[in-house]
Design an enzyme around this catalytic site. Structure first.
Site: not given
Ligand SMILES: [Zn+2]
Ligand SMILES: [Zn+2]
Length: 403
Positions: A190, A193, A281, A336
């Site tokens: 994704g 955040f 990550e 968003c």
């Protein structure tokens, strides 16, 4: 006015896993919910002629369900069928299309179209199928269909395909890789955040709790025990603490910082008890795709968090290829912060010039470790990347809106 973006749902998996059945049921559920005339005006049902080539002009499943479809062998053929009314595109065999299927799909989604497609993620050699890494990067809803392993007496969930003489059969991970332990790969992905790391932390804490309750008696003689984990992170990611992975809410787990693949392989050769490998990550690691393949071939359970897109909205390094190998994809969305309406699928980077915060340019370096000061999450409409090369299909679709 900005168009509300559409999305891509991908139904994927091995051969004979029921992908077409799932697509047919999706089509029927929408068809039954709206007036027929509206459905016919707004929907396109398309198949690649090589996808199940025994049934011409039809998408069909093993359970003999059939649905009429227009055959398109190239992206260009699909472009011709799209009108200003098109809201849904159902597509059988997206893995068989030419490379233009990627920018065209991007443009369709940006113009509010919902794409539901079936595709084979891997070839029988276990490599990504054509442009499936790019398609899987674009995907918002991942629907993996699990066939049944055809090895006599096995019947486990199948995630891979093998070629035997002139036909293809589904295989489970263990039968495919011929390992002692069953390999698996969970990818949590994704934008920034989107609470990816918290999933890895929760998974690792669950393993530690299990070991506290049921301690391993003969630890030294264990081999690839899935309850014994090793968590790795990129050594340049020093945002909180080099030897810890920390989530925004402050919970953390221990991690081993590494610079390259050989440090990971060395560690595993010295610690044969370890059966579960976590990565935080993974887009930052050097060449993570061959590493993940190697881990699966050995029988490890792998759990990796990653950004699938960089700040430009392009596939992040090896991640698109890694998505094709996954047995589970957990897709996370953020909020968003710009329109505050749509879920965020993109990472927005900023630069500060003369004290003014502006969207970062397409040609800026891809890796820049920073937090909320330089990044936020954005939906497709609000994501802004000056200098991004134009997508010719955006213009083609805009022209169709006028005509
Ligand atoms: Zn099997
Ligand atoms: Zn937005």
């Amino acid at each position: 006015m900005q168009t509300k973006p559409g999305w891509m749902e991908l139904i994927y998996g091995s051969v004979k896993s029921g992908k077409s059945r799932s697509l047919i049921s999706k089509i029927n559920s929408i068809k039954n919910a709206i007036v027929e005339e509206k459905f016919n005006r707004e929907s396109l049902i398309i198949k690649h002629p090589l996808d199940d080539n025994k049934t011409k002009e039809k998408i069909s499943s093993f359970s003999e369900e059939k649905i009429d479809a227009t055959e398109c062998g190239t992206t260009k053929d699909i472009v011709k069928l799209v009108t200003k009314h098109t809201k849904f595109i159902f597509l059988g065999g997206i893995h068989l299309f030419d490379k233009d299927i990627v920018p065209f799909s991007k443009a369709l989604i940006n113009n509010g179209v919902i794409i539901v497609a079936t595709g084979l993620n891997l070839t029988s050699d276990g490599e990504p199928y054509n442009y499936m890494p790019q398609i899987m990067t674009l995907t918002d809803v991942y629907n993996i269909e699990k066939g049944e392993c055809f090895t006599p007496g096995c019947g486990e969930n199948a995630y891979r395909s093998v070629k035997i003489n002139n036909h293809f059969e589904p295989r489970c991970m263990k039968c495919y890789y011929k390992t002692k332990k069953t390999p698996s790969l969970v990818v949590v992905t994704g934008p920034m955040f989107s609470q990816k790391t918290i999933e890895l932390i929760a998974k690792e804490k669950e393993k530690k709790r299990k070991l506290e309750i049921n301690p391993i008696k003969d630890y030294a003689n264990e081999f690839m025990n899935k309850d014994i984990s090793a968590i790795f992170k990129w050594s340049e990611d020093k945002r909180y603490n080099l030897e810890k992975i920390v989530s925004h809410d402050g919970s953390f787990i221990d991690a081993i910082p590494v610079e390259n693949n050989s440090q990971i392989i060395d560690y595993l050769q010295k610690n044969k008890q370890v059966g579960f490998i976590g990565f935080d990550e993974i887009q930052f690691f050097k060449e993570p795709y061959p590493l993940i393949k190697w881990l699966l071939e050995k029988g490890y359970s792998v759990y990796a968090t990653c950004l699938k897109k960089d700040f430009r909205g392009e596939g992040f390094g090896d991640v698109p290829k890694i998505l094709t190998l996954a047995t589970t994809i957990i897709n996370k969305e953020a909020y968003c912060t710009r329109c505050q309406k749509q879920p965020a699928t993109e990472t927005q980077r900023f630069i500060i010039e003369d004290g003014i915060k502006k969207p970062a340019n397409y040609n800026d370096p891809i890796i820049l470790v920073a937090g909320k000061d330089l990044y936020t999450s954005a939906c497709r409409s609000c994501h802004s990347v000056p200098g991004k090369p134009a997508n010719k299909y955006d213009n083609i679709l805009k022209l169709k809106q006028i005509n």
